[in-house]
Enzyme design. Structure first.
Site, PDB file in Angstrom:
ATOM      1  N   LEU A 444      34.126  40.409  41.747  1.00  0.00           N
ATOM      2  CA  LEU A 444      34.603  41.798  41.660  1.00  0.00           C
ATOM      3  C   LEU A 444      33.402  42.740  41.735  1.00  0.00           C
ATOM      4  O   LEU A 444      32.371  42.489  41.113  1.00  0.00           O
ATOM      5  CB  LEU A 444      35.338  42.007  40.329  1.00  0.00           C
ATOM      6  N   GLY A 484      33.563  32.572  36.166  1.00  0.00           N
ATOM      7  CA  GLY A 484      32.554  33.350  35.447  1.00  0.00           C
ATOM      8  C   GLY A 484      33.207  34.641  35.003  1.00  0.00           C
ATOM      9  O   GLY A 484      34.444  34.773  35.094  1.00  0.00           O
ATOM     10  N   GLY A 485      32.395  35.641  34.525  1.00  0.00           N
ATOM     11  CA  GLY A 485      32.944  36.875  33.988  1.00  0.00           C
ATOM     12  C   GLY A 485      33.877  37.540  34.980  1.00  0.00           C
ATOM     13  O   GLY A 485      35.060  37.700  34.712  1.00  0.00           O
ATOM     14  N   ASP A 486      33.376  37.867  36.167  1.00  0.00           N
ATOM     15  CA  ASP A 486      34.251  38.489  37.132  1.00  0.00           C
ATOM     16  C   ASP A 486      34.244  37.721  38.430  1.00  0.00           C
ATOM     17  O   ASP A 486      34.436  38.258  39.488  1.00  0.00           O
ATOM     18  CB  ASP A 486      33.784  39.965  37.360  1.00  0.00           C
ATOM     19  N   GLU A 487      33.986  36.370  38.338  1.00  0.00           N
ATOM     20  CA  GLU A 487      33.933  35.515  39.522  1.00  0.00           C
ATOM     21  C   GLU A 487      35.168  34.581  39.575  1.00  0.00           C
ATOM     22  O   GLU A 487      35.492  33.937  38.592  1.00  0.00           O
ATOM     23  CB  GLU A 487      32.663  34.667  39.488  1.00  0.00           C
TER      24      GLU A 487
END
Lengths: 561, 349
Positions: A444, A484-487
């Site tokens: 993102l 991941g966080g925004d992956e």
């Protein structure tokens, strides 16, 4: 094991049953055997008493005959003067009586005068009757049946000792056991002028009296001192006549009471000496002739072999054995059924324990029983239910943990580990099927500001919405994961090529780019997507991932540029 | 005393070794005796005195005595007692040997009629004495003192019409013919001459008519005597019957008839098989001593040969039993008489 308990229990029950039947049978046999012996003794005693009464009756009949003869006018007439006609008359009378009484050896009219000369005498000689006459008539004054009988009152009977008749010339009576009955013949002045003597065959009279006794009965008769007069072994009779004493109380010790006059009857069992091989039961009674006699008492006895008595008991014993055998045979199936009935609920319980873990199969438990087994079954059922409940809880927890380990808690998408597994599986399939697959790497753009400005909760909502939108685009067979966080990554199986994958990536990018209503204000995010294609961009997860990652960076840098 | 015995114990085997042939404790005397003739205490004294062992075998019948002695020809016994009537057949069979009277010193103490062996029937043979009298019993008359004042003197009392129906006689052929012989004055009661038989039979028929009855057992005689109030009894069992009657409360006397009471006499004799005849003679001599002979009377009620019994008068004659001319004939005739045969039929064959 289950069979073992049932078999053992059955065996024990059967043995107990057999033991009970056997013991009952044995005691029944013993008790009835004793009863039989007792009743045989009573019967023997009764038979002996009946025989005793018959002897008395025979003696009374003898007295009646004596009275008839003693009171006959011819008797006195013949004694008062030698009158041949009167003597002949008496001889006929004597003969008639002897014909009627086969046990009479002799009937005589004996004078008180002339040394006790016989006046009229009929002897039995073999099968005929013989009139002894002339100078063959003998003088008998020195015999007690003359001198004692002469002292009696009219109508009284004298009975001699029972002895072997040693009087020479007495024909059939010579050497035979005999007893003399005598009665005085009185003249009108009451003086005894002579006696009538009847000589009775002891064996003959007893043969007659005892003829309807049972075959196996042995007859005994003794004098007052216990000397045998009649015995099954004739050599043991009249021992005193041969200079030795053979006594009833030596053969049957209990009869001493009778000989000593301390008892009226004795019933005994003889098992010693003579009777060692064939024991007998015997009954003895004392008979006291109610006449003038030196033979103040005789002892009459009957004996019966014990084996005859016990023959009935043996028959009973056989029946008992049969009944016991039948009971035992019948007891075996009963014991088996009983054992099965007792062990079945236990077996059910143990089956339930055995199949405890088989969730599908639950044997029926005897929960309705009101006994100990019912209590046990109910306790076990409760235990089982509790355990099942706990196992179910454990399984659920385990599944949750498993899910947590392989999924992203925020979006519910698979995490990296699960995603790598799926990619590996898909790679194997693609290699085998010679197909293609695509790995999309999605990151993102400008997500951090949203997180910082709107808070983590809003960031989370955005991530969730992104996940939903990715899932809304891809096929069921494809996999999306948050790594991941925004992956995010997406596995596309069976893609036709880069075009196809880029097409999907575009759709995803557009979907993500749609504005999102978040707390009353519109928020829009964008995503950079890198694509790696198998086999062109790599043959394993690591290479493909790296390739997609690099592609995504290129896209991101391109967008920044 | 004990030292003496100890010395003797040592000396005896020593002497036995030095003097072979001397009779010492090794000897055993084998005695065959009737009950009461050799009681254990009597035997013990003899054993101690002679340092011998005595083996006593008891017999109670003439038949068994004959069997034991004649078996193995008298080898099994040294000395035995036998009555004079029986003795004859032992002498005839040479089963017994003459006795050296000089060794029987105690004969001197015997009553004179037992010392004069030649006068005792059957005791001497061929001039030699074979037997030493030991004990005897006489068959006297027992009378009721209340019915018979004067003791009957003669055997003829049995025939006395005063006692008709009150006499008890014994049922025996041999003895009754002996009585009949005495009654008719025959030469010997035991050997009837042919001419005597008819008279003897008549006498016994007369006896039969006079008696109440004939008895067999001593107890039977006592019971009849008391219950039938008999007056006179021929006591075949001797003083035994006297004792029975007195025990039954009868007031009775005992008398031996002038004709000579029938009596049995038991004598000791030595067998041909005796191993030590001197020891056998010592046994006989010992039994004639006052001790053993006295016990015979006091303990067993038997008469001994030393002292005149109180029931016997000094001048009494005894007719010692002897073998009769024919036991068979006497018994056959007696059975007929007892059965009531009339005189005319008794002697018919």
């Amino acid at each position: 094991m289950r069979l073992g308990i049932a078999a053992k229990l059955g065996l024990v029950l059967a043995l107990v049953g057999m033991l009970a039947a056997g013991l009952t049978g044995f005691y029944a046999y013993t008790a009835s055997r004793n009863l039989l012996i007792d009743s045989a003794k009573k019967e023997l005693l009764t038979s002996t008493q009946v025989l005793g009464r018959r002897i008395l009756q025979a003696r009374e009949e003898g007295s009646r005959n004596l009275r008839t003869l003693a009171h006959h006018p011819a008797a006195l007439a013949a004694l008062q003067q030698a009158d041949r006609a009167r003597e002949d008359e008496l001889a006929v009378l004597f003969s008639l009586l002897m014909e009627a009484n086969p046990a009479y050896f002799q009937i005589r009219l004996i004078s008180a005068e002339d040394g006790g000369l016989e006046r009229v005498r009929i002897d039995r000689d073999g099968t005929t009757l013989l009139r002894v006459d002339g100078d063959e008539l003998q003088e008998k004054g020195h015999y007690p049946y003359v001198f004692d009988a002469l002292k009696l009152a009219a109508g009284q009977t004298y009975m001699s000792r029972i002895a072997i008749n040693n009087e020479r010339g007495s024909h059939a009576a010579l050497g035979q056991p005999a007893v003399q009955y005598a009665m005085p013949v009185m003249d009108p002045q009451g003086i005894a002028r002579g006696v009538i003597v009847i000589n009775v065959d002891l064996d003959g009279v007893f043969a007659l009296l005892a003829q309807d006794l049972r075959q196996e009965f042995h007859l005994f008769l003794t004098n007052r001192q216990g000397d045998f007069l009649i015995h099954p072994d004739p050599t043991l009779t009249f021992g005193f006549d041969k200079g030795r004493r053979i006594l009833v109380h030596d053969e049957f010790p209990d009869t001493r009471d009778l000989v000593d006059g301390r008892a009226a009857h004795v019933v005994t069992t003889a098992k010693d000496r003579r009777y060692a091989k064939r024991p007998v039961v015997a009954a003895f009674i004392a008979l006291r002739p109610q006449v003038t006699t030196d033979e103040s008492q005789v002892i009459l006895g009957l004996a019966q072999p014990l084996e005859k008595v016990l023959k009935q008991a043996d028959a009973l014993g056989m029946v008992t054995v049969q009944i016991v055998a039948i009971l035992c045979l019948a007891g075996i199936p009963v014991a088996a059924v009983l054992a099965r009935a007792i062990t079945r609920p236990i077996n059910d319980l143990s089956a339930a324990v055995e199949h405890f873990s088989d969730n599908g199969h639950t044997p029926k438990l005897p929960l309705d029983r009101r006994d100990e087994i019912g209590v046990l079954a109910r306790s076990f059922n409760l235990l089982r239910n509790q355990i099942h409940q706990q196992i179910a809880d454990l399984n659920r927890n385990r599944r949750e943990l498993e899910h947590l380990a392989r999924h992203d808690t925020l979006t519910g998408l698979p995490n990296r580990a699960l995603f790598d597994d799926r990619v590996n599986v898909a790679l194997s399939a693609a290699r085998r099927e010679n197909t293609r697959l695509a790995l999309l790497f999605i990151d993102l753009d400008h997500f951090k500001p949203i997180n910082d400005q709107l808070g983590h909760a809003a960031g989370d909502l955005v991530l969730k919405a992104v996940a939903d939108r990715i899932l809304g685009i891809i096929r069921e067979s494809d996999t999306a994961a948050r790594i991941g966080g925004d992956e995010f990554v997406v596995l596309l199986r069976n893609t036709h090529g880069r075009e196809d994958a880029a097409n999907v990536a575009q759709k995803i990018a557009r979907a993500i780019a749609q504005p999102l209503a978040l707390g009353g204000q519109g928020v829009s995010v964008s995503a950079s997507i890198g694509i790696a294609i198998y086999p062109e961009d790599g043959a394993d997860v690591a290479t493909l991932s790296k390739s997609a990652d690099q592609a995504m960076y290129r896209v991101k840098q391109k967008a920044r540029a | 005393m004990s030292r003496l015995r100890c010395c003797r114990a040592l000396l005896v085997p020593l002497l036995a070794a030095l003097l072979p042939g001397v009779a010492l404790a090794v000897d055993t005397l084998r005695v065959l005796a009737w009950p009461g003739y050799a009681d254990p205490d009597v035997v013990r004294i003899f054993e101690q005195r002679t340092r011998t062992k005595v083996e006593v075998t008891r017999i109670d019948s003439d038949e068994i005595l004959w069997q034991k002695i004649s078996h193995r020809h008298a080898e099994d016994f040294d000395v035995f007692a036998v009555n004079t009537a029986e003795l004859q057949r032992y002498i005839a069979a040479k089963l017994v040997v003459p006795i050296d009277l000089g060794t029987i010193r105690n004969r001197r103490a015997q009553l004179p009629h037992f010392r004069d062996l030649a006068a005792l029937p059957g005791v001497t043979y061929d001039g030699q004495a074979y037997a030493i009298p030991y004990t005897y019993a006489a068959m006297g008359l027992i009378y009721d003192r209340r019915q018979i004042g004067e003791p009957p003197a003669s055997i003829a009392a049995l025939w006395d019409p005063r006692y008709k129906g009150k006499v008890l006689a014994y049922n025996s052929g041999t003895h009754n013919f002996a009585l009949a012989a005495q009654k008719i004055g025959a030469a010997s009661p035991f050997t009837l001459a042919e001419r005597d038989w008819a008279g003897a039979v008549d006498a016994l028929i007369a006896l039969r008519r006079n008696v109440l009855t004939f008895y067999s057992q001593p107890e039977e005689s006592a019971e009849l005597f008391v219950s039938r109030q008999a007056a006179l009894l021929f006591a075949n069992y001797g003083t035994q019957q006297l004792h029975l009657l007195r025990a039954a409360g009868a007031d009775v006397g005992f008398v031996l008839p002038d004709e000579g009471a029938l009596a049995w006499l038991d004598c000791w004799v030595i067998t041909r098989g005796a191993r030590d005849k001197a020891l056998a003679a010592a046994w006989i001599d010992y039994l004639l001593e006052p001790g053993p002979s006295g016990l015979l009377t006091t303990r067993h009620g038997l008469a001994n040969t030393r002292v005149q019994p109180e029931d016997h008068a000094a001048g009494d004659r005894l007719a010692w039993l002897q073998p009769v001319e024919s036991v068979e004939r006497r018994n056959q005739l007696w059975e007929r008489i007892l059965s009531g045969y009339r005189a005319s039929r008794v002697l018919t064959p």
